[in-house]
Enzyme design. Structure first.
Site, PDB file in Angstrom:
ATOM      1  N   LYS A  16      29.895  25.529  -0.161  1.00 51.27           N
ATOM      2  CA  LYS A  16      29.299  24.635   0.841  1.00 51.27           C
ATOM      3  C   LYS A  16      27.773  24.633   0.724  1.00 51.27           C
ATOM      4  CE  LYS A  16      29.649  25.725   5.456  1.00 51.27           C
ATOM      5  NZ  LYS A  16      28.348  25.549   6.122  1.00 51.27           N
ATOM      6  N   SER A  17      27.188  25.812   0.618  1.00 47.27           N
ATOM      7  CA  SER A  17      25.715  25.893   0.563  1.00 47.27           C
ATOM      8  C   SER A  17      25.167  25.164  -0.662  1.00 47.27           C
ATOM      9  CB  SER A  17      25.270  27.364   0.487  1.00 47.27           C
ATOM     10  OG  SER A  17      25.537  28.013   1.693  1.00 47.27           O
ATOM     11  N   ARG A  60      22.296  24.212  19.063  1.00 48.82           N
ATOM     12  CA  ARG A  60      21.740  25.231  18.155  1.00 48.82           C
ATOM     13  C   ARG A  60      20.206  25.149  18.062  1.00 48.82           C
ATOM     14  NH1 ARG A  60      25.332  25.566  12.909  1.00 48.82           N
ATOM     15  NH2 ARG A  60      24.114  27.475  12.686  1.00 48.82           N
ATOM     16  N   SER A  75      16.712  33.591   7.423  1.00 51.98           N
ATOM     17  CA  SER A  75      17.440  32.316   7.457  1.00 51.98           C
ATOM     18  C   SER A  75      17.170  31.525   6.186  1.00 51.98           C
ATOM     19  CB  SER A  75      17.019  31.476   8.669  1.00 51.98           C
ATOM     20  OG  SER A  75      17.497  30.147   8.508  1.00 51.98           O
ATOM     21  N   ASP A  91      28.148  34.937   7.249  1.00 54.52           N
ATOM     22  CA  ASP A  91      29.281  34.015   7.423  1.00 54.52           C
ATOM     23  C   ASP A  91      30.632  34.713   7.313  1.00 54.52           C
ATOM     24  OD1 ASP A  91      27.555  31.927   7.837  1.00 54.52           O
ATOM     25  OD2 ASP A  91      27.578  31.259   5.754  1.00 54.52           O
ATOM     26  N   LYS A 147      25.488  30.486  16.061  1.00 51.38           N
ATOM     27  CA  LYS A 147      26.114  29.747  14.944  1.00 51.38           C
ATOM     28  C   LYS A 147      26.886  28.559  15.537  1.00 51.38           C
ATOM     29  CE  LYS A 147      24.698  32.076  11.411  1.00 51.38           C
ATOM     30  NZ  LYS A 147      23.840  31.406  10.428  1.00 51.38           N
ATOM     31  N   ARG A 207      29.701  33.405  18.113  1.00 48.68           N
ATOM     32  CA  ARG A 207      30.798  34.030  17.349  1.00 48.68           C
ATOM     33  C   ARG A 207      31.107  35.447  17.819  1.00 48.68           C
ATOM     34  NH1 ARG A 207      29.574  31.376  11.337  1.00 48.68           N
ATOM     35  NH2 ARG A 207      30.786  29.489  11.759  1.00 48.68           N
TER      36      ARG A 207
HETATM   37  C1  S3P Z   1      23.330  28.766   5.078  1.00 51.68           C
HETATM   38  C2  S3P Z   1      22.595  29.771   5.654  1.00 51.68           C
HETATM   39  C3  S3P Z   1      23.085  30.570   6.783  1.00 51.68           C
HETATM   40  C4  S3P Z   1      24.607  30.456   6.908  1.00 51.68           C
HETATM   41  C5  S3P Z   1      25.077  29.030   6.832  1.00 51.68           C
HETATM   42  C6  S3P Z   1      24.690  28.421   5.504  1.00 51.68           C
HETATM   43  C7  S3P Z   1      22.742  28.017   3.953  1.00 51.68           C
HETATM   44  O1  S3P Z   1      22.502  30.101   7.970  1.00 51.68           O
HETATM   45  O2  S3P Z   1      25.032  31.048   8.121  1.00 51.68           O
HETATM   46  O3  S3P Z   1      26.481  28.959   6.975  1.00 51.68           O
HETATM   47  O4  S3P Z   1      23.466  27.273   3.272  1.00 51.68           O
HETATM   48  O5  S3P Z   1      21.542  28.182   3.733  1.00 51.68           O
HETATM   49  P1  S3P Z   1      21.038  30.582   8.478  1.00 51.68           P
HETATM   50  O6  S3P Z   1      20.021  30.052   7.570  1.00 51.68           O
HETATM   51  O7  S3P Z   1      20.907  30.008   9.857  1.00 51.68           O
HETATM   52  O8  S3P Z   1      21.111  32.084   8.483  1.00 51.68           O
END
Ligand code: S3P
Length: 429
Positions: A22-23, A121, A164, A315, A342, A346
Site C-alpha cells: 500500500k505504501s 485525524r 511519521s 501497522d 489512526k 486502535r
Molecule cells: C504510512 C506511514 C504510517 C503508517 C501508514 C502508512 C506510509 O503512518 O501507519 O499506514 O505509507 O507512509 P504515519 O506516517 O502516520 O506514522
C-alpha cells in the site's frame, strides 16, 4: 454493514501472492502523476486507499488507466492542473498528507476531503512544515477539509517531532519542487519508500549522518515497476501461522524493505521459523519469497515492543495484540500513542474486542500489557470501520472457542480486499 463469520481452524497451510504494498503503491501513483511520460506498474495494490491516490492524480490532470493490478499513469509533466472537484482522499491518511506536500508548490487552489474517520485525524503535523515552506493551508480546527492555496515554496531544515513517514514524505515531496535545498532529520527512522521512489523517478536525494538533503527544482521521469507484496497485509497470516504447531506458509514476491521488516524478527522471537528462499532488489526495494513454519518461542519472558520498534511495527500492532493472549509469555506494547489517531483509536478498539473475547490485560494510554497463555472465546467484534481491526480479530478468532462474528468486515477492502477469501483457502474454515 457486512458481517463475516470466522470459525476456529485446525491449521494454516498454503502459499499466497499478496497484493502490492500500500505504501509503495501510493508513492508510485503520486510521483507518476507528476512525472514526464507513462509509468507502468504491475501488482499495484488492490486496496481502496491507493486507488484514492490514483483518483486524485486523475483529478489533477494525469491520465490513469486501471487494468486491474496493472496500472498505467501518464503524468502531467511537472505541472498539475487546477482540479474542478475536491480531491477525495477517502479513508487514506497517506493520500491526504503526502499529496498535500506534492501539490502545495503548484499555483492552484486545492480542496482535500476525506471520509468521517479521515476527517477526525490530525493534519496540523503537515501544515506546520509546509507553511514554514511558505504554503498557505487552511484546516478546520486542525483537521480536513484542507484548502491549499498553492504557490512557490522555499526550502526548510526540518526535524520530525513524531516518527511519521507521511509527514517526512510531505516535506520531501514539497522539497524537490521548492527553491533551495531542504533538509530533514527524523526523531526515529521511519519507512524509507519515499526516498527510494524519488530516486527511482530520477530525483537526487542524499543522506549525511541522520539528515536527508533534497534540492529543489527537480523533474521526475516515468518508470516501470512491480510493486512488492504488502508485508503489513502478510502480517495477518504470519501471526496466524504462530497459532498452529504445523503451520506451513509460503509468501511469494513479498516486500522485505528493512525499514518495514521488523515484524519478521518479532515473529521469529515468538516461535516462527522463517526461511528466505530468494530475494532481489528493484528501485531500492527488496522483494523475495519466504517460508514460515512454527517452532518454540525464542523469548524467555514477555515480549516488549517499545521505542523505535513500536514505530517500525506501527501497522502490525493490532494483529500482534490480537494474538498476544495465545502466545506463551504475552506481549507488552508501549510508546504507541499514535495508535489512538489512526483510522480509529486502535488501542481502545483492540481493548474492547479483546475484552469481548474474554482476554485479561491492562490498557495504558500508550499501549497494552497482554499476558500470554490465555484461552479466548468467540464474540461479536466491532471493526469500527477500521481495516486492520477487522482483519486482526479474524486472526484471533482462529484459535477461539466457538465462532466469531466480525461486524464491519468490509473495511478490510481499504488495504486487502482478498483477505477473507485467502483466510478460507489457508485455514479451510
Ligand atoms: C504510512 C506511514 C504510517 C503508517 C501508514 C502508512 C506510509 O503512518 O501507519 O499506514 O505509507 O507512509 P504515519 O506516517 O502516520 O506514522
Amino acid at each position: 454493514m457486512a458481517t463475516q463469520i470466522v470459525r476456529p481452524a485446525r491449521t494454516l497451510q498454503g502459499s499466497l501472492l499478496l497484493p502490492g504494498d500500500k505504501s509503495i503503491s501510493h508513492r508510485y501513483a503520486m510521483l507518476a502523476g507528476l512525472a514526464e511520460g507513462t509509468t507502468r506498474l504491475s501488482n499495484f495494490s488492490t486496496g481502496a486507499d491507493p486507488h484514492s491516490s490514483l483518483a486524485c492524480m486523475a483529478a489533477l490532470g494525469a491520465k490513469v488507466e486501471d487494468k486491474g493490478t496493472h496500472i498505467e499513469v501518464t503524468g502531467t509533466g511537472g505541472q498539475f492542473h487546477q482540479p474542478t472537484v475536491a480531491l477525495d482522499c477517502g479513508n487514506s491518511g497517506s493520500t491526504m498528507r503526502m499529496l498535500s506536500g506534492l501539490i502545495a508548490p503548484h499555483p492552484h487552489t486545492f480542496t482535500l476531503i476525506g471520509d468521517h474517520s479521515l476527517t477526525l485525524r490530525p493534519m496540523e503535523r503537515i501544515r506546520k512544515p509546509l507553511s514554514a515552506m511558505g504554503a498557505k493551508m487552511d484546516l478546520v480546527e486542525g483537521h480536513a477539509p484542507i484548502t491549499i492555496h498553492g504557490g512557490p515554496l522555499k526550502a526548510i531544515d526540518f526535524e520530525t517531532p513524531i516518527p511519521s513517514a507521511q509527514v517526512k514524505t510531505a516535506v520531501l515531496f514539497a522539497g524537490f519542487q521548492a527553491e533551495g535545498t531542504t533538509s530533514l532529520a527524523e526523531s526515529i527512522r521511519t519507512r524509507d519508500h519515499s526516498e527510494h521512489a524519488l530516486r527511482a523517478f530520477g530525483a537526487t536525494l542524499t543522506r549525511k549522518d541522520d539528515r536527508l538533503f533534497i534540492a529543489g527544482g527537480q523533474k521526475l521521469t516515468a518508470i516501470e515497476a512491480t510493486v512488492p507484496g504488502d508485508l503489513s497485509s502478510a502480517a495477518f497470516f504470519l501471526c496466524a501461522a504462530l497459532l498452529f504447531p504445523d503451520a506451513n506458509l509460503i509468501l511469494d514476491s513479498l516486500g522485505m524493505n528493512p525499514t518495514r521488516s521488523a515484524l519478521l524478527d518479532v515473529v521469529t522471537l515468538l516461535g516462527g521459523k522463517i526461511r528466505v528462499l530468494n530475494v532481489e532488489e528493484k528501485h531500492g526495494e527488496l522483494m523475495g519469497t519466504i517460508q514460515v513454519n512454527t517452532g518454540a518461542p525464542v523469548t524467555k519472558g514477555q515480549l516488549e515492543i517499545s521505542g523505535a520498534l513500536t514505530a517500525q511495527l506501527i501497522d502490525e500492532l493490532p494483529v500482534l495484540a490480537a494474538i498476544a493472549p495465545y502466545t506463551q509469555h504475552g506481549i507488552l506494547i508501549r510508546d504507541a500513542k499514535e495508535l489512538r489517531v489512526k483510522e480509529s483509536d486502535r488501542i481502545d478498539l483492540v481493548a474492547r474486542n479483546l475484552r469481548a473475547m474474554g482476554a485479561t490485560f491492562t490498557e495504558h494510554e500508550d499501549g497494552l500489557d497482554i499476558p500470554g497463555g490465555q484461552k479466548l472465546h468467540g464474540a461479536t467484534i466491532d471493526s469500527g470501520s477500521d481495516h486492520r481491526i477487522a482483519m486482526a480479530f479474524a486472526i484471533a478468532a482462529l484459535r477461539a472457542e466457538g465462532e466469531t462474528e466480525i461486524d464491519g468486515a468490509e473495511a478490510a477492502g481499504i488495504s486487502f480486499p482478498e483477505f477473507f477469501s485467502h483466510l478460507k483457502e489457508l485455514c479451510g474454515n
